[in-house]
Structures are given as C-alpha cells and as structure tokens.
Design a protein around this motif. Structure first.
Motif, PDB file in Angstrom:
ATOM      1  N   ARG A 189       4.716   1.728  -5.113  1.00 14.97           N
ATOM      2  CA  ARG A 189       4.655   2.608  -6.284  1.00 14.97           C
ATOM      3  C   ARG A 189       5.989   3.275  -6.597  1.00 14.97           C
ATOM      4  NH1 ARG A 189       4.456   7.615  -4.856  1.00 14.97           N
ATOM      5  NH2 ARG A 189       4.305   8.000  -2.639  1.00 14.97           N
ATOM      6  N   CYS A 190       6.913   3.273  -5.636  1.00 11.56           N
ATOM      7  CA  CYS A 190       8.257   3.786  -5.934  1.00 11.56           C
ATOM      8  C   CYS A 190       9.307   2.683  -5.917  1.00 11.56           C
ATOM      9  CB  CYS A 190       8.665   4.864  -4.932  1.00 11.56           C
ATOM     10  SG  CYS A 190       7.857   6.441  -5.229  1.00 11.56           S
ATOM     11  N   ARG A 204      16.604  -4.036  -2.369  1.00  2.00           N
ATOM     12  CA  ARG A 204      17.306  -5.324  -2.269  1.00  2.00           C
ATOM     13  C   ARG A 204      18.787  -5.110  -1.948  1.00  2.00           C
ATOM     14  NH1 ARG A 204      15.589  -7.278  -8.065  1.00  2.00           N
ATOM     15  NH2 ARG A 204      16.206  -5.114  -8.373  1.00  2.00           N
ATOM     16  N   THR A 240      17.572   3.370 -10.172  1.00  2.00           N
ATOM     17  CA  THR A 240      18.085   4.598 -10.783  1.00  2.00           C
ATOM     18  C   THR A 240      17.291   5.804 -10.311  1.00  2.00           C
ATOM     19  OG1 THR A 240      16.696   4.071 -12.685  1.00  2.00           O
ATOM     20  CG2 THR A 240      19.037   3.550 -12.848  1.00  2.00           C
ATOM     21  N   VAL A 241      15.972   5.716 -10.411  1.00  4.81           N
ATOM     22  CA  VAL A 241      15.134   6.843 -10.014  1.00  4.81           C
ATOM     23  C   VAL A 241      14.848   6.776  -8.511  1.00  4.81           C
ATOM     24  CG1 VAL A 241      12.945   8.026 -10.408  1.00  4.81           C
ATOM     25  CG2 VAL A 241      14.113   6.924 -12.305  1.00  4.81           C
ATOM     26  N   THR A 242      14.601   5.573  -8.011  1.00  8.54           N
ATOM     27  CA  THR A 242      14.366   5.362  -6.582  1.00  8.54           C
ATOM     28  C   THR A 242      15.294   4.245  -6.096  1.00  8.54           C
ATOM     29  OG1 THR A 242      12.572   3.851  -7.146  1.00  8.54           O
ATOM     30  CG2 THR A 242      11.959   6.122  -6.623  1.00  8.54           C
ATOM     31  N   ILE A 296      11.411  -5.358  -7.024  1.00  9.32           N
ATOM     32  CA  ILE A 296      12.267  -5.317  -8.222  1.00  9.32           C
ATOM     33  C   ILE A 296      12.298  -3.879  -8.728  1.00  9.32           C
ATOM     34  CG2 ILE A 296      12.628  -6.169 -10.563  1.00  9.32           C
ATOM     35  CD1 ILE A 296      11.118  -8.715  -9.675  1.00  9.32           C
ATOM     36  N   PRO A 356      15.063  -0.899 -10.705  1.00 11.19           N
ATOM     37  CA  PRO A 356      16.386  -0.688 -11.307  1.00 11.19           C
ATOM     38  C   PRO A 356      17.313   0.171 -10.452  1.00 11.19           C
ATOM     39  CG  PRO A 356      14.702   0.563 -12.480  1.00 11.19           C
ATOM     40  CD  PRO A 356      13.984  -0.311 -11.499  1.00 11.19           C
ATOM     41  N   SER A 405       0.811  -1.226   0.000  1.00 11.50           N
ATOM     42  CA  SER A 405       0.000   0.000   0.000  1.00 11.50           C
ATOM     43  C   SER A 405       0.837   1.265   0.000  1.00 11.50           C
ATOM     44  CB  SER A 405      -0.918   0.148   1.212  1.00 11.50           C
ATOM     45  OG  SER A 405      -1.293  -0.958   1.773  1.00 11.50           O
ATOM     46  N   TYR A 406       1.993   1.234   0.639  1.00 15.69           N
ATOM     47  CA  TYR A 406       2.732   2.480   0.833  1.00 15.69           C
ATOM     48  C   TYR A 406       3.981   2.608  -0.043  1.00 15.69           C
ATOM     49  CZ  TYR A 406       0.009   3.417   5.080  1.00 15.69           C
ATOM     50  OH  TYR A 406      -0.998   3.686   5.960  1.00 15.69           O
ATOM     51  N   GLY A 444       8.696  -0.669  -6.322  1.00 15.96           N
ATOM     52  CA  GLY A 444       8.421  -1.740  -7.262  1.00 15.96           C
ATOM     53  C   GLY A 444       7.759  -2.966  -6.675  1.00 15.96           C
ATOM     54  N   PRO A 445       6.955  -3.663  -7.506  1.00 17.03           N
ATOM     55  CA  PRO A 445       6.360  -4.918  -7.067  1.00 17.03           C
ATOM     56  C   PRO A 445       7.469  -5.923  -6.748  1.00 17.03           C
ATOM     57  CG  PRO A 445       5.368  -4.170  -9.129  1.00 17.03           C
ATOM     58  CD  PRO A 445       6.558  -3.307  -8.873  1.00 17.03           C
TER      59      PRO A 445
END
Lengths: 574, 131
Positions: free
Chosen positions: B68-69, B85, B79-81, B75, B77, B64-65, B71-72
C-alpha cells in the motif's frame, strides 16, 4: 454646526456600539446560522463543501471566463510536510485555517503570513494502519473553535484564536486499525465524525460529540449485529470485522434535521466471504444529528464485491423532476452510477451510468433499488477463492474516487473528475492478521484504456448521467472541483497544474503549475472587494502509491498553499 | 547497475544468481538467514528455483504489509514513499534494520514481522518485483 456635532457623535456611538457588539459576539462565531448561510456569504468559507449542501459553488463573478487569464498567485505558504495534502481550507474574517495529517495552521488570507501553527505527534506505528497515505480532509469551525480529527483516531477542539487545545476525545484505537482523516460536520451543538480502517478489519461507525465538552453522545454502527436490522445479510460473526468505514464528511439539511452520511467498503473486500448484502456498508444513512436515530437508509452496492465505497459527497440540491421541485441528495458513486434520491424519504429517483464502461452491473432497477448483476458479478458473489482473475470496470477506485464533484445550481449539472480504468483481481481466502491489509483478494494492478485517457473531467446531468462535455486526461485528476457564477470550473492535476475550465464546453482557459501534485479541494472568497482563489498542493493518495505510473516520478512531494487573484486587483491592494 | 536485471538473471543463469546472493549476504544478520543458507551450498538450477520460491513467499508478505506504500510489483515513483527497486542490493543489514525499526515516515514492523519474514521480503526486493 450643532447638527454636524450630533451626527459625528451619533457616528462614533454607532462605531463604538458595533465594536462592543463584535467583541461580545466574536467568541460565539461562527454561529450555526453563519454556517447555514455559508453558500451565500462570499466573504468567508465556513464549511467543508462550501455549504452544508456541499455544492462547492460560489456566486462570485469578479474572476470569470473573460479575465481568468490574468489570474496570478498572490502568495504561497509551505506546509513543511511531504505527505498527502488532501484538505480543504476554511476562511473566516480574513483568516485562513489549513490542516494536514500533523498540523493545523492559521494564515492571513490576504498576505499568507502565518498567525499560528500547532503540530501533532503520534505513535510512529500509526501510519502502518492507514490504507492510502497520511491524510486530513480539513477542519470545521464553530463558536470560536476549530474542530479536526487526527490520524490516531481522536477528535480535538482548538481555540480558533490561538490554536490551543480545548478538548480531545478518542473515537477509536489505532492498534485495532482505526484512524481518522475526515473533516468533522458541525450541526446544532453536535459535532459528527466518521472513522477509517475498513482495510484493517474494523467495524465502522459514525459518532456524535457534544461541541462544547467533547462528550460522546451517540454511535451508529454501520454493520448489523445479531438482533439489528440487516443482521441476516451477514454470515455469522462476519459483521464484527465487516468494514463500512465512514471516512468522508456528510451533508446536512437543517429544515429536515437530517444528516446524510455515506458508508464505505466491506471488510474484507471479498464479498463471498461476508455473504449476502452486508448491511449497511456502501450505503447512505439519513439520521437525526441530535440523537443518531436513522430515519432512512439506502444501499448503493449490496454486498460490495468491488470496494465500491459509498462514502463520497452526498450533494444536496433542488431538482425539477416531472414538473415538480424535489429536494434531492445525489452521489456519483464509485460503482459508476449517479444516484438521485428524494432526501425526505430515501426514494430512488434516478440511477444512471456517468462513465462509459461498466462491467459489474447492467443497470439499477429503480423499483427495487438493486443493481442488475452481470454474470461475472453473480460468480464473484458466490466464489470465495477464484481460480482465474476477472476484470471489472470501474476499478476498485471507482468511476469517481473521493475527490468531490461540485454542483452548478444555475445550469443544473455536476462537474466531476471521473476515472476510466478497470481492475483485474482474484478473490482469495481472507486471513485476518491484526494491523495488516484484510481484503481477501489478490491485487493484479489495473487495466488501462486503449486511448490512455485514464481520467475525464465531465459536466454531467445528474438525472440522466449524460455528459454535457468531457475533457480527458492521461493522468487522471484526484482533486475536487469547484464552480463559480463567473462561468468557471476549477480543479487540479496530479502533476501540479491548478486549472480553470469554461463551464460551457470544458475548454481549459487557464493554468498555473504549483510545486507538487494537487489532490485537494479549491475554495474562493472575497476580501475588501477582491476575489481570491486558494488551492493546496502536495501529492499523495492512491494513484501515486498504487497505479505504477512512472510519470509520477517527475512530481516531487511537498505541501504548500497558494492563493490567487486577478493581476490588477491583487496589486491594486498592495 | 546490474540490480535492474536480477530477475532476468535469476531465470537465465545460476552463476549470476550466486554472485548476486553473495553480494547480498551480510553476516551481521544472524537470524535464520535464508539467503546465507542458499549460498552455503553449491549453486544449481534447483536452488535457483528455491530462491524464486523464497521470493514468492516474500511477495505474499509484501502484498499484505508493504504494497500500500511501495506499490504493486514495487512500481513506485519514489516521491512520496521509497522506490524499493533502487535499494542497494549489498545493503541487506540496512534493509532489515529499516523494516524492523522503521525509518523516516515508515512505521516499525519488527513487532509484527519476524526476521525470517523480513528476510523473505528482502528476497523479493532483490527481484525488483519482477516475479
């Protein structure tokens, strides 16, 4: 002798007069008629969509399919920011205006040298209520002012010459989930804006603002309250958080005095929870921009079970249908069908698939305007909490996402970056909690196609949906397209390549890799006899965030603007 | 390095689980510290499944929180966020503080999430999204 003097004097007085004239009128530029003439004016780009019709077509031919290989960067300018750069610059009198989520910049369009830059600060909690990254789609300019929206849901007017703020009006409350990324639309004395936040339980709307003062003039709500038309299409009370955001710029027909504006997904996504058609989400509203009075409306995806926002560009064109020229509005909808409507009265003229795989509907009934549901959709519409997931094509991101298509008025086709993947999900009982995703589904990722062609750039006949050509990509494109009379289609890749294609067969003729991924909208203009093409780079948006595509790890963030010209043309001017 | 394999280890070996949980313990986070509670008792298969239950609760909050930044299934990349992992598993305090107070582009969540909830997200982060 005296004749020469007279001629010289006459010339001087003409120059002086034109200088005085330009001085006296510059504050009122661009005027409404300048904006109207934007598609034919090759020197400037004054509107989002390169014209109120949003055809994103330029009659310029200096750069064409025979010489595009000589296209080179002339200048590049850093945006000094690592967030999503999904904007479209504007150009007037050799000055370029570029926005992103926290800045507005004026640049010399030929040299790239910064003239002014204004930055915004907002509460650090604001990015907590945006669904898909910190975006801004671009400015509007009118009467010596630049208008833009802010992530914390305000519209501001800046002085076009200095960037100083003239007025600011609040359109929503970020604490309630409202945010704004939309490029404003200028109409006669009225600025029109939409709102974002349908993933956070908002009730959507469209606003009209007095261009001069910033005073609020009218509001159209996009979900029907009791007593309003369509109220019976909601379960009791559900319209209050029913979504219907309006996050992309509408088009404008000044002759009919109608604005065409799309509405977004339902809130929560869970259609069974909302019940019925949930009017007027996922629709187009045609309204008078002076009053906000809706003349006609059409709902693309009744009930919206799959996050099929109807907000994408409402392209205006004239098409010959059964031997008769019709003024149409068309949209390649997220739901996979390309709709053509008569824009005078909203009559549906065509609705055909523009993607290869659609599992949610068997087609659109032209008589009723309604989709013919598949068995899966029939089940989803009535099951608030599902035991097993379903796989729906196109995915929640649609057969095409927000990145605008362009229309080619010569060949009567649209060029669109289409998407080719499905969406496995399960509806679950929604729970509203302020400031969190309110969607009522369990997100299970995406179903990728076996050939891994996740995105396809297509030239599409809007009346049949059939592709004239298709150029596939493993990593789908999320940039807008632009096409020119030079026979070229421009777009960008998420991996950073800015590309030009032959509009006859979709063959890639040229590319140049920018510093980051491209999710913006290219433009072209001419100055002193040279044609320029500009693109903004800076990755972000839904694909890198949600797709789980590890290849995107090789694409660094970082906003920049790059302007190109033909090698000899660009250097001849130095 | 072992971070990558935590989810597999959780499923296969309770000994490794205890080791991991120890590594993530940090006394400075005093509120209802779920992982601290787990390691106080003897390790067992049952507790292994308890940890997975906590991680599952954390996943629900994450979905829920955070999804959206970040990833599901986390996963991302990176780079942006931030790619969670890569988050060092021995820096729980840093994680709790970053989430509660916000860091760089990430908004503060301390006024929307309790420390217990952030702790559950931490349990999920330790799995690299593999549950």
């Amino acid at each position: 002798m005296s004749k020469t003097i007279t001629t010289a004097l006459a010339a001087i007085s003409v120059v002086a007069f034109s200088m005085a004239l330009s001085f006296s009128t510059s504050a009122a530029e661009p005027s409404l008629s300048d904006l109207k003439n934007d598609p034919a004016n090759t020197k400037d780009v004054l509107t989002y969509g390169m014209g109120w019709e949003q055809q994103r077509y330029s009659p310029l031919t200096q750069i064409n399919r025979d010489n595009v290989k000589r296209l080179v960067p002339v200048w590049s300018h850093s945006m000094g920011d690592n967030r999503a750069q999904s904007t479209q610059p504007l150009v007037k009198d050799g000055i370029m205006y570029v926005t992103n989520h926290n800045s507005t910049t004026a640049l010399d369009a030929v040299t790239g040298i910064q003239i002014w830059k204004k930055t915004f600060e907002y509460d650090p909690a604001v990015p907590g209520i945006v669904c898909c990254g910190n975006h801004n789609r671009g400015p509007a300019i009118y009467n010596g002012r630049l208008y833009r929206t802010t992530l914390d849901a305000a519209i501001v007017a800046l002085d076009l010459k200095t960037g100083e703020e003239i007025w600011r009006s609040q359109a929503g409350d970020f604490d309630k989930g409202h945010s704004m990324t939309v490029a404003p639309l200028v109409t006669d004395g009225v600025i029109v804006t939409g709102i974002s936040g349908a993933e956070y339980g908002i009730r959507g709307y469209i606003d009209g603002w007095n261009a001069e003062t910033g005073k609020h003039m009218w509001r159209i709500h996009t979900t029907a309250a009791p007593g309003e038309d369509g109220a019976d299409t909601w379960l009791p009370g559900r319209y209050e958080q029913g979504g219907g955001s309006t996050w992309l710029t509408g088009t404008y027909d000044p002759e009919l005095n109608l604005v065409y504006w799309g509405t977004g997904n339902g809130g929560p996504w869970n259609a069974a929870f909302r019940g019925g058609d949930s009017k007027d989400i996922c629709s187009v509203l045609a309204f008078n921009p002076k009053t906000g009075e809706v003349k006609w409306k059409y709902q693309f995806s009744p009930g919206d079970p799959y996050d099929y926002d109807g907000t994408s560009e409402m392209v205006l064109a004239e098409l010959k249908i059964k031997g008769k020229n019709r003024k149409v509005v068309m949209q390649a909808n997220r739901n996979g069908f390309l709709y053509v409507l008569d824009r005078e009265n909203g009559k549906l003229l065509a609705a055909n698939p523009f993607v290869d795989k659609i599992t949610w509907a068997k087609g659109i009934d032209l008589k009723t305007g309604r989709p013919i549901d598949t068995d899966i959709t029939k089940m989803v519409r009535k099951t608030v909490a599902m035991d097993e997931p379903v796989d729906i094509w196109p995915s929640a991101w649609g057969g095409k996402n927000w990145s605008p298509m362009s229309y080619d008025p010569v060949n009567k086709v649209v060029y669109a970056n289409t998407l080719n993947f499905g969406f496995p999900f399960r509806q679950v009982q929604p729970e509203f909690k302020k400031g969190t995703f309110y969607i009522g589904i369990e997100w299970l990722g995406f179903t990728w196609p076996e050939n891994d062609e996740r995105g396809i750039l297509r030239a599409i006949d809007p009346l049949t949906g059939k592709a004239k050509w298709s150029t596939p990509f493993e990593i789908p494109n999320f940039a807008g397209t632009m096409n020119t009379a030079g026979g070229l289609v421009f777009t960008g890749a998420l991996t950073g390549e800015f590309m030009a294609f032959d509009n006859r067969d979709g063959k890639k003729l040229w590319e140049h890799k920018t510093g980051s991924g491209i999710i913006s909208m290219p433009i072209t203009f001419e100055r002193d006899g040279v044609q320029y093409v500009t693109v903004v780079s800076g990755v972000g948006g839904v694909y890198p965030l949600y797709a789980g595509d590890e290849r995107m790890a090789k694409v660094p963030a970082g906003g920049s603007v790059t302007t190109y010209a033909l090698f000899d043309k660009s250097y001849a001017k130095k | 390095m072992k971070h990558k394999y935590i989810a597999d280890i959780l499923l296969l070996s309770f000994i490794s689980f205890v080791f991991t949980a120890n590594a993530s313990e940090n006394k400075s986070v005093k509120d209802e510290n779920v992982s601290a509670k787990i390691i106080e008792s003897d390790a067992s298969i049952a507790e292994n499944s308890v940890a997975i239950e906590f991680a599952k609760k954390g996943k629900k909050i994450y979905d829920s929180y955070c999804i959206r930044c970040h990833g599901p299934k986390m996963i991302n990349p990176g780079t942006v966020t931030y790619d969670l992992r890569r988050f060092p598993e021995d820096q729980k305090t840093r994680f709790m503080n970053s989430v509660a107070k916000g860091i760089k582009q990430m908004p503060p969540w301390g006024n929307k999430l309790s420390m217990e909830e952030i702790d559950l997200i931490w349990q999920y982060v330790l799995t690299d999204g593999k549950i």
